[in-house]
Each structure stands twice: as C-alpha cells, then as structure tokens.
Write a protein that holds these residues in place. Structure first.
Motif, PDB file in Angstrom:
ATOM      1  N   LYS A 190       0.123  -9.295   4.919  1.00 15.59           N
ATOM      2  CA  LYS A 190       1.151  -9.679   3.953  1.00 15.59           C
ATOM      3  C   LYS A 190       0.537 -10.457   2.790  1.00 15.59           C
ATOM      4  CE  LYS A 190       5.047  -9.776   7.147  1.00 15.59           C
ATOM      5  NZ  LYS A 190       6.030 -10.629   7.827  1.00 15.59           N
ATOM      6  N   LYS A 191      -0.380 -11.349   3.105  1.00 17.61           N
ATOM      7  CA  LYS A 191      -1.049 -12.131   2.069  1.00 17.61           C
ATOM      8  C   LYS A 191      -1.834 -11.210   1.137  1.00 17.61           C
ATOM      9  CE  LYS A 191      -4.307 -15.878   1.372  1.00 17.61           C
ATOM     10  NZ  LYS A 191      -5.251 -16.806   1.980  1.00 17.61           N
ATOM     11  N   HIS A 192      -2.525 -10.252   1.713  1.00 17.26           N
ATOM     12  CA  HIS A 192      -3.278  -9.285   0.910  1.00 17.26           C
ATOM     13  C   HIS A 192      -2.352  -8.539  -0.043  1.00 17.26           C
ATOM     14  CE1 HIS A 192      -5.658  -5.815  -0.230  1.00 17.26           C
ATOM     15  NE2 HIS A 192      -4.722  -5.047   0.294  1.00 17.26           N
ATOM     16  N   LEU A 193      -1.210  -8.063   0.460  1.00 14.63           N
ATOM     17  CA  LEU A 193      -0.267  -7.325  -0.378  1.00 14.63           C
ATOM     18  C   LEU A 193       0.302  -8.200  -1.487  1.00 14.63           C
ATOM     19  CD1 LEU A 193       1.684  -5.212   2.278  1.00 14.63           C
ATOM     20  CD2 LEU A 193      -0.107  -4.445   0.707  1.00 14.63           C
ATOM     21  N   GLU A 194       0.602  -9.444  -1.167  1.00 16.02           N
ATOM     22  CA  GLU A 194       1.118 -10.375  -2.186  1.00 16.02           C
ATOM     23  C   GLU A 194       0.087 -10.580  -3.288  1.00 16.02           C
ATOM     24  OE1 GLU A 194       2.263 -13.969  -0.206  1.00 16.02           O
ATOM     25  OE2 GLU A 194       3.993 -13.033   0.759  1.00 16.02           O
ATOM     26  N   GLU A 195      -1.153 -10.802  -2.892  1.00 19.52           N
ATOM     27  CA  GLU A 195      -2.210 -11.025  -3.883  1.00 19.52           C
ATOM     28  C   GLU A 195      -2.453  -9.776  -4.726  1.00 19.52           C
ATOM     29  OE1 GLU A 195      -5.546 -12.303  -1.571  1.00 19.52           O
ATOM     30  OE2 GLU A 195      -4.731 -14.317  -1.294  1.00 19.52           O
ATOM     31  N   TYR A 239      -0.259  -7.180  -5.357  1.00 25.46           N
ATOM     32  CA  TYR A 239       0.842  -6.665  -6.145  1.00 25.46           C
ATOM     33  C   TYR A 239       1.695  -7.721  -6.865  1.00 25.46           C
ATOM     34  CZ  TYR A 239      -0.180  -2.281  -3.841  1.00 25.46           C
ATOM     35  OH  TYR A 239      -0.812  -1.152  -3.383  1.00 25.46           O
ATOM     36  N   LEU A 240       1.610  -8.966  -6.463  1.00 20.54           N
ATOM     37  CA  LEU A 240       2.470  -9.965  -7.075  1.00 20.54           C
ATOM     38  C   LEU A 240       1.734 -10.942  -7.986  1.00 20.54           C
ATOM     39  CD1 LEU A 240       4.789 -10.731  -4.030  1.00 20.54           C
ATOM     40  CD2 LEU A 240       5.198  -9.152  -5.938  1.00 20.54           C
ATOM     41  N   LYS A 241       0.431 -10.818  -8.103  1.00 20.00           N
ATOM     42  CA  LYS A 241      -0.306 -11.740  -8.971  1.00 20.00           C
ATOM     43  C   LYS A 241      -0.899 -11.014 -10.126  1.00 20.00           C
ATOM     44  CE  LYS A 241      -1.185 -15.146  -5.509  1.00 20.00           C
ATOM     45  NZ  LYS A 241      -2.083 -16.006  -4.858  1.00 20.00           N
TER      46      LYS A 241
END
Length: 81
Positions: free
Chosen positions: A72-77, A79-81
């Motif tokens: 989840k952290k990988h996906l946030e970094e 796609y959301l940053k």
C-alpha cells in the motif's frame, strides 16, 4: 559417458535449429542437452500454468518479509506523490 541419440524432426526445424546453434556458437546437440537439463530441473507444476514471465518471478521474495502495508505504501508513493 556420452551416447548417441537420433531424433526425427521436420527439415525446416532442423535448418532453424542449426542456424540458431551457429548464431549462439554451439551445436544442436548441446542445445538439446541444455534443454533436457532445463526440463529436468523444472520448477513445480504450479508454475507450468503461469505465463513465462510470471513463472520466472515466482520465488524471488522467498526470504523477504513483504506485508500488505508495504505494498500500500508503495502504491501511495507511486501514484499519489
């Protein structure tokens, strides 16, 4: 001890195999021997049903703990940053 093995194959396949062997700097006999050695050490049958690229990736994280939170952290970094 080496033994002789006779294979009956399509002439066009033999031509392509000889051409490929020449490109690789090896013999058709060695290519066949390498293939037989490869299938002897083949991974468990579960990987036979997977596409080759996926099968090649199985087991690469054997000794690493990967948790759902890491993903989840990988996906946030990504796609959301």
């Amino acid at each position: 001890m080496k033994s002789k093995l006779t294979l009956r194959l399509d002439e066009s396949l033999i031509r392509r195999a000889k051409k490929r062997a020449k490109q690789k700097g090896t013999s058709v006999s060695q290519m066949v021997a390498d293939y037989f050695a490869l299938i002897e050490t083949e991974q468990p049958s579960i990987n036979r049903d997977l596409p080759p690229i996926t099968a090649s990736l199985t087991g690469i994280l054997k000794n690493k703990e990967v948790q759902e939170e890491d993903y989840k952290k990988h996906l946030e970094e990504k796609y959301l940053k």
